[in-house]
Design an enzyme around this catalytic site. Structure first.
Site, short mmCIF file in Angstrom:
data_model
loop_
_atom_site.label_atom_id
_atom_site.label_comp_id
_atom_site.label_asym_id
_atom_site.label_seq_id
_atom_site.Cartn_x
_atom_site.Cartn_y
_atom_site.Cartn_z
N LYS A 132 0.84 -1.20 0.00
CA LYS A 132 0.00 0.00 0.00
C LYS A 132 0.87 1.25 0.00
CE LYS A 132 -0.33 -0.18 5.04
NZ LYS A 132 -1.12 -0.71 6.16
N ARG B 18 -10.42 0.59 15.03
CA ARG B 18 -10.24 1.36 13.80
C ARG B 18 -11.28 0.87 12.80
NH1 ARG B 18 -4.58 1.41 10.40
NH2 ARG B 18 -5.04 -0.81 10.27
N TYR C 184 14.77 30.78 4.35
CA TYR C 184 13.64 31.58 4.82
C TYR C 184 13.74 31.89 6.30
CZ TYR C 184 11.28 30.41 0.43
OH TYR C 184 10.94 30.25 -0.88
N MET D 247 10.83 24.03 0.04
CA MET D 247 10.07 23.05 -0.74
C MET D 247 10.99 22.21 -1.64
SD MET D 247 6.77 23.62 -3.23
CE MET D 247 5.75 24.44 -2.01
C1 LIG Z 1 -0.39 -1.68 6.85
C2 LIG Z 1 -0.95 -2.92 7.33
C3 LIG Z 1 -0.13 -4.04 7.59
C4 LIG Z 1 1.38 -3.98 7.53
O1 LIG Z 1 1.87 -3.46 8.73
P1 LIG Z 1 3.45 -3.36 9.00
O2 LIG Z 1 3.55 -2.89 10.39
O3 LIG Z 1 3.97 -2.36 8.01
O4 LIG Z 1 4.00 -4.71 8.76
C5 LIG Z 1 -0.74 -5.23 7.93
N1 LIG Z 1 -2.09 -5.31 8.05
C6 LIG Z 1 -2.90 -4.25 7.86
C7 LIG Z 1 -4.36 -4.41 7.99
C8 LIG Z 1 -2.36 -3.03 7.50
O5 LIG Z 1 -3.16 -1.98 7.33
#
Ligand SMILES: *Cc1c(COP(=O)(O)O)cnc(C)c1O
Length: 372
Positions: free
Chosen positions: A37, A135, A264, A312
């Site tokens: 991701k 969550r 800056y 930037m």
């Molecule tokens: C991002 C994520 C992971 C991976 O977590 P890491 O700590 O980067 O290994 C695993 N399961 C879910 C549901 C996630 O959102």
């Protein structure tokens, strides 16, 4: 690569190595989900996905549909999970691209069932159980009834059941143990309803490294696959190779007088005549502005203090006396030069964040040089 004096170097061999090292911690037959991701935590989703699969990953996971489409459009055909439930309006994309969503609401389950029935397809999904992170996920005590009721819908089939830990990197944590207990109770209740939970998974990188009892049928590794430690506690348990280095080249060197300021706000002033080097990367490349005057870069194998505000597109560094620096010299923001190293963790700590966020940030604009 389009010419630029700043880039991220991605060692794909390190990715494959890390997958193998993490897999070696699991029982034979445990599936390995490579979490790619957020553009593979800033490392580049497509090349990382391929390297992870080459290293023995069985499945891939992303967060959003557009991340999944990028992989599919690049020709990646591996089993591909969505770690969160997409909007019900996206069910046709889920089906067309053979994506495995995590279902957390009945509304989405119903929409997926309808869409599948319409085209005569069978859609697999995983049930996400919330065991204490609060969550996403169906609450643990509701999971069995939820799964059973979804089981009555045509066209969809539960392929797996999972949860996610809030404190896996904290040793001896009571909340972690409670999450494991609640998860196992939910699994038991699901089975009692006559539903098979399918592929059971829970472990992120930290739990994969520290808690083998939570490996179940599959582990889900993100951060560790990139060679970054999920916490201080995991460091001694597995040898990982960081996959990302961030490098730049000096684009300007100048002498400034005592009392002259830099960048800056002129927040840094020279205490004596000194030499300042400019590097053409900045906060739009992931060098967070909060790092202003708080980070170092490597030049000529030496640590040099970054001075003045991070802008930037550029940062400046003071060249220590005795070091000769010229335009075009390599500068390392994260990585190794000579005998010196700056880790993602060091930079993250200086920025008041974690290596995860630091790595993602470097994915914003830097081009990547891929090393096999
Ligand atoms: C991002 C994520 C992971 C991976 O977590 P890491 O700590 O980067 O290994 C695993 N399961 C879910 C549901 C996630 O959102």
């Amino acid at each position: 690569m389009i010419p630029r004096y700043a880039h991220a170097e991605i060692d794909l061999g390190a990715i494959a190595h890390n997958v193998r090292s993490l897999k070696a911690l699991t029982r034979n037959g445990t599936l390995f989900m490579a979490v790619v991701k957020a553009d593979a935590y800033g490392h580049g989703a497509v090349p990382v996905a391929r390297a992870a699969l080459a290293g023995g990953a069985d499945r891939l996971a992303v967060a959003t549909i557009s991340e999944a489409l990028e992989l599919r459009e690049a020709g990646v055909t591996a089993t591909l999970h969505l770690l969160q439930e997409p909007p019900p309006s996206s069910t046709h994309l889920v089906l067309e691209n053979d994506l495995l969503p995590m279902v957390t609401t009945r509304e989405f389950g119903v929409a997926l069932s309808r869409a599948a029935a319409q085209v005569g397809a069978r859609a697999l999904y995983h049930l996400k159980v919330d065991t204490g992170m609060n969550r996403i996920g169906v609450r643990a005590e509701d999971a069995a009834e939820f799964a059973s009721r979804l089981g009555d819908l045509p066209g969809i089939e539960l392929e797996g059941t999972c949860t996610h830990f809030a404190t896996a990197e904290q040793p001896g944590d009571w909340d972690f143990e409670r999450q494991v207990e609640r998860f196992e109770e939910a699994l038991e209740a699901i089975r009692t309803e006559g539903v098979s939970p399918g592929i059971v998974h829970a472990a992120n990188s930290a739990a994969t490294i520290l808690h083998s009892k939570t490996h179940y049928d599959m582990v889900r590794c993100g951060i560790a696959m990139y060679g970054l430690q999920p916490g201080a506690t995991t460091r001694d348990h597995v040898a990982l190779r960081p996959a990302m280095q961030v490098k730049s080249r000096v684009c300007l060197v100048k002498r400034i007088q005592m009392g002259e300021g830099v960048s800056y706000g002129l927040t840094w002033r020279a205490a004596a005549p000194t030499t300042v080097a400019t590097l053409p990367l900045g906060y739009a490349d992931g060098v967070h502005r909060i790092l202003s005057n708080k980070m170092s870069v490597l030049l000529g194998g030496r640590r040099c203090q970054q001075v003045g505000r991070v802008t930037m597109d550029q940062i400046m560094a003071e060249v220590p006396r005795g070091l000769s620096v010229t335009v075009g010299d390599e500068a390392v923001i994260v990585g190794t030069q000579g005998n010196e190293s700056i880790t993602m963790e060091e930079l993250a700590e200086a920025a008041g964040t974690i290596n995860y966020e630091m790595a993602c940030a470097f994915g914003m604009r830097l081009e990547r040089e891929l090393i096999q």
